[in-house]
Design a protein around this motif. Structure first.
Motif, PDB file in Angstrom:
ATOM      1  N   ALA A   1      65.946  56.886  45.909  1.00  0.00           N
ATOM      2  CA  ALA A   1      64.715  57.251  45.213  1.00  0.00           C
ATOM      3  C   ALA A   1      64.805  56.942  43.723  1.00  0.00           C
ATOM      4  N   LEU A   2      65.945  57.255  43.107  1.00  0.00           N
ATOM      5  CA  LEU A   2      66.112  57.006  41.681  1.00  0.00           C
ATOM      6  C   LEU A   2      66.184  55.516  41.371  1.00  0.00           C
ATOM      7  N   MET A   3      66.769  54.750  42.267  1.00  0.00           N
ATOM      8  CA  MET A   3      66.818  53.299  42.078  1.00  0.00           C
ATOM      9  C   MET A   3      65.439  52.666  42.251  1.00  0.00           C
ATOM     10  N   ALA A   4      64.594  53.289  43.063  1.00  0.00           N
ATOM     11  CA  ALA A   4      63.267  52.732  43.326  1.00  0.00           C
ATOM     12  C   ALA A   4      62.232  53.155  42.293  1.00  0.00           C
ATOM     13  N   ALA A   5      62.509  54.222  41.557  1.00  0.00           N
ATOM     14  CA  ALA A   5      61.512  54.837  40.678  1.00  0.00           C
ATOM     15  C   ALA A   5      61.427  54.173  39.317  1.00  0.00           C
ATOM     16  N   ASP A   6      60.252  54.285  38.724  1.00  0.00           N
ATOM     17  CA  ASP A   6      60.069  53.940  37.316  1.00  0.00           C
ATOM     18  C   ASP A   6      60.463  55.122  36.432  1.00  0.00           C
ATOM     19  N   ALA A   7      60.281  56.342  36.975  1.00  0.00           N
ATOM     20  CA  ALA A   7      60.517  57.538  36.163  1.00  0.00           C
ATOM     21  C   ALA A   7      60.800  58.727  37.065  1.00  0.00           C
ATOM     22  N   VAL A   8      61.330  59.786  36.455  1.00  0.00           N
ATOM     23  CA  VAL A   8      61.695  61.004  37.180  1.00  0.00           C
ATOM     24  C   VAL A   8      60.921  62.180  36.612  1.00  0.00           C
ATOM     25  N   LEU A   9      60.247  62.907  37.482  1.00  0.00           N
ATOM     26  CA  LEU A   9      59.598  64.157  37.111  1.00  0.00           C
ATOM     27  C   LEU A   9      60.541  65.281  37.549  1.00  0.00           C
ATOM     28  N   ILE A  10      60.883  66.163  36.611  1.00  0.00           N
ATOM     29  CA  ILE A  10      61.892  67.188  36.861  1.00  0.00           C
ATOM     30  C   ILE A  10      61.244  68.573  36.846  1.00  0.00           C
ATOM     31  N   PRO A  11      61.020  69.180  38.020  1.00  0.00           N
ATOM     32  CA  PRO A  11      60.560  70.565  38.046  1.00  0.00           C
ATOM     33  C   PRO A  11      61.750  71.496  37.828  1.00  0.00           C
TER      34      PRO A  11
ATOM     35  N   LEU B   1      69.749  71.035  35.016  1.00  0.00           N
ATOM     36  CA  LEU B   1      69.053  69.974  34.297  1.00  0.00           C
ATOM     37  C   LEU B   1      70.049  69.030  33.643  1.00  0.00           C
ATOM     38  N   SER B   2      71.089  69.575  33.032  1.00  0.00           N
ATOM     39  CA  SER B   2      72.110  68.749  32.400  1.00  0.00           C
ATOM     40  C   SER B   2      72.768  67.817  33.409  1.00  0.00           C
ATOM     41  N   ALA B   3      73.070  68.345  34.604  1.00  0.00           N
ATOM     42  CA  ALA B   3      73.691  67.522  35.650  1.00  0.00           C
ATOM     43  C   ALA B   3      72.752  66.410  36.097  1.00  0.00           C
ATOM     44  N   LEU B   4      71.455  66.721  36.230  1.00  0.00           N
ATOM     45  CA  LEU B   4      70.502  65.704  36.661  1.00  0.00           C
ATOM     46  C   LEU B   4      70.345  64.610  35.612  1.00  0.00           C
TER      47      LEU B   4
ATOM     48  N   MET C   1      74.091  69.108  26.303  1.00  0.00           N
ATOM     49  CA  MET C   1      73.161  68.629  27.319  1.00  0.00           C
ATOM     50  C   MET C   1      72.745  67.201  26.994  1.00  0.00           C
ATOM     51  N   THR C   2      72.635  66.371  28.034  1.00  0.00           N
ATOM     52  CA  THR C   2      72.290  64.971  27.831  1.00  0.00           C
ATOM     53  C   THR C   2      70.868  64.829  27.331  1.00  0.00           C
ATOM     54  N   ASP C   3      70.644  63.890  26.446  1.00  0.00           N
ATOM     55  CA  ASP C   3      69.318  63.620  25.918  1.00  0.00           C
ATOM     56  C   ASP C   3      68.416  63.083  27.014  1.00  0.00           C
ATOM     57  N   ALA C   4      67.150  63.546  27.038  1.00  0.00           N
ATOM     58  CA  ALA C   4      66.209  63.100  28.069  1.00  0.00           C
ATOM     59  C   ALA C   4      65.483  61.831  27.670  1.00  0.00           C
ATOM     60  N   SER C   5      65.722  61.331  26.467  1.00  0.00           N
ATOM     61  CA  SER C   5      65.027  60.123  26.051  1.00  0.00           C
ATOM     62  C   SER C   5      65.468  58.950  26.902  1.00  0.00           C
ATOM     63  N   ALA C   6      64.568  57.983  27.051  1.00  0.00           N
ATOM     64  CA  ALA C   6      64.864  56.835  27.907  1.00  0.00           C
ATOM     65  C   ALA C   6      64.033  55.669  27.465  1.00  0.00           C
ATOM     66  N   PRO C   7      64.423  54.462  27.829  1.00  0.00           N
ATOM     67  CA  PRO C   7      63.589  53.313  27.528  1.00  0.00           C
ATOM     68  C   PRO C   7      62.264  53.405  28.257  1.00  0.00           C
ATOM     69  N   VAL C   8      61.254  52.739  27.732  1.00  0.00           N
ATOM     70  CA  VAL C   8      59.968  52.704  28.416  1.00  0.00           C
ATOM     71  C   VAL C   8      60.158  52.003  29.750  1.00  0.00           C
ATOM     72  N   SER C   9      59.664  52.624  30.808  1.00  0.00           N
ATOM     73  CA  SER C   9      59.885  52.055  32.138  1.00  0.00           C
ATOM     74  C   SER C   9      59.103  50.767  32.295  1.00  0.00           C
ATOM     75  N   SER C  10      59.731  49.776  32.928  1.00  0.00           N
ATOM     76  CA  SER C  10      59.051  48.527  33.199  1.00  0.00           C
ATOM     77  C   SER C  10      58.106  48.716  34.359  1.00  0.00           C
ATOM     78  N   GLU C  11      57.079  47.911  34.438  1.00  0.00           N
ATOM     79  CA  GLU C  11      56.084  48.049  35.487  1.00  0.00           C
ATOM     80  C   GLU C  11      56.563  47.367  36.742  1.00  0.00           C
TER      81      GLU C  11
END
Length: 273
Positions: A149-159, A170-173, A1-11
């Motif tokens: 939506a993903l291009m416009a977002a700073d971050a993704v909330l995954i329910p 989740l892995s695919a997302l 499964m892909t790691d969920a870590s990511a760079p800190v989102s820019s403002e």
């Protein structure tokens, strides 16, 4: 499964933008979008909810009849209507960009444009400064609208539900998020993983929950959203759960999620400064 870590989102200009996304349907994505928008507003945050799903479920759940729209997400996205003509103020005071089946036509038109994946980002750059948070309810598929939506977002909330097949989704997302980072939104972060329809009596639920925490650590929200009849009933009344039954477990959980999300946000901003 892909790691969920990511760079800190820019403002980005204006609000902190969160795409509520999962390519698997039926995981509580729209329920989360509507109830989190309502709950964030009750905590004092100026909140905009953008319905990017042509099914218009978030629109109906927020109390706006998608069948009666004169202007909505389609016109707004294509710069054919001003914010003031599109925004609807909903219960608890959050603003909504409503959607219906007309939004499907946006995908056809966007395919003809060179910057087809950046239209929502451009729209929010001029529309979102007045808000603290923008929540984007995505379709349950990897469509051009979801990509916007993903291009416009700073971050993704995954329910996600705590079940076996949800882990595959989740892995695919997460693979999709990695692709978006490489394709033009390099600072896209994972806002958090939210466990929905949670039933602690179910052994599989507990097992999957433990796996999520073991693998993703602090990316998993401490708040869980329980299975709750009143929460499931609220959309049919066009109300967030907090106004349908403020004492139900679902309403209390989304208020807790809003508070946890804001605490995390404030903490990350302090660390960045």
């Amino acid at each position: 499964m892909t790691d969920a870590s990511a760079p800190v989102s820019s403002e980005a200009p204006g609000a902190h933008r969160i795409a509520v996304a999962n390519q698997k349907g039926g995981v509580g994505k729209t329920t989360t979008s509507v109830n989190l928008a309502a709950s964030l507003t009750l905590t004092g945050a100026r909140t905009l909810l953008v319905d990017m799903d042509p099914q218009g479920n978030a629109t109906m759940g927020a109390g706006v009849d998608k069948n009666e729209l004169d202007t909505g997400a389609y016109e707004w996205l294509m710069d054919a209507a001003a914010d003031s003509d599109v925004y609807r103020e909903c219960a608890t005071g959050f603003q909504l960009v409503p959607a219906n089946g007309d939004l499907t036509a946006a995908e056809v038109r966007l395919h003809e444009e060179e910057q087809r994946a950046h239209r929502l980002r451009e729209r929010l750059d001029t529309s979102a400064q007045a808000f603290d948070y923008v929540l984007i309810d995505c379709p349950p598929s990897l469509s051009l609208l979801t990509l916007n939506a993903l291009m416009a977002a700073d971050a993704v909330l995954i329910p996600m539900q705590c079940e076996y097949y949800a882990l595959e989704g989740l892995s695919a997302l997460l693979d999709t998020i990695d692709g978006v980072r490489q394709s033009g939104n390099s600072t896209l972060a994972v806002e958090g993983i939210l466990r929905t329809m949670y039933d602690p009596r179910n052994s599989l639920t507990r097992d999957v929950s433990r796996q999520l925490i073991e693998y993703f650590g602090d990316s998993v929200y401490r708040t869980v959203i329980p299975r709750n009849v009143r929460l499931a009933e609220a959309p049919s009344h066009g109300l967030p759960a907090i106004l349908y039954d403020r004492h139900c477990r679902g309403a209390v959980a989304y208020l807790a999620l809003a508070a946890e999300l804001r605490r995390r946000r404030e903490s990350s901003m302090k660390e960045a400064s």
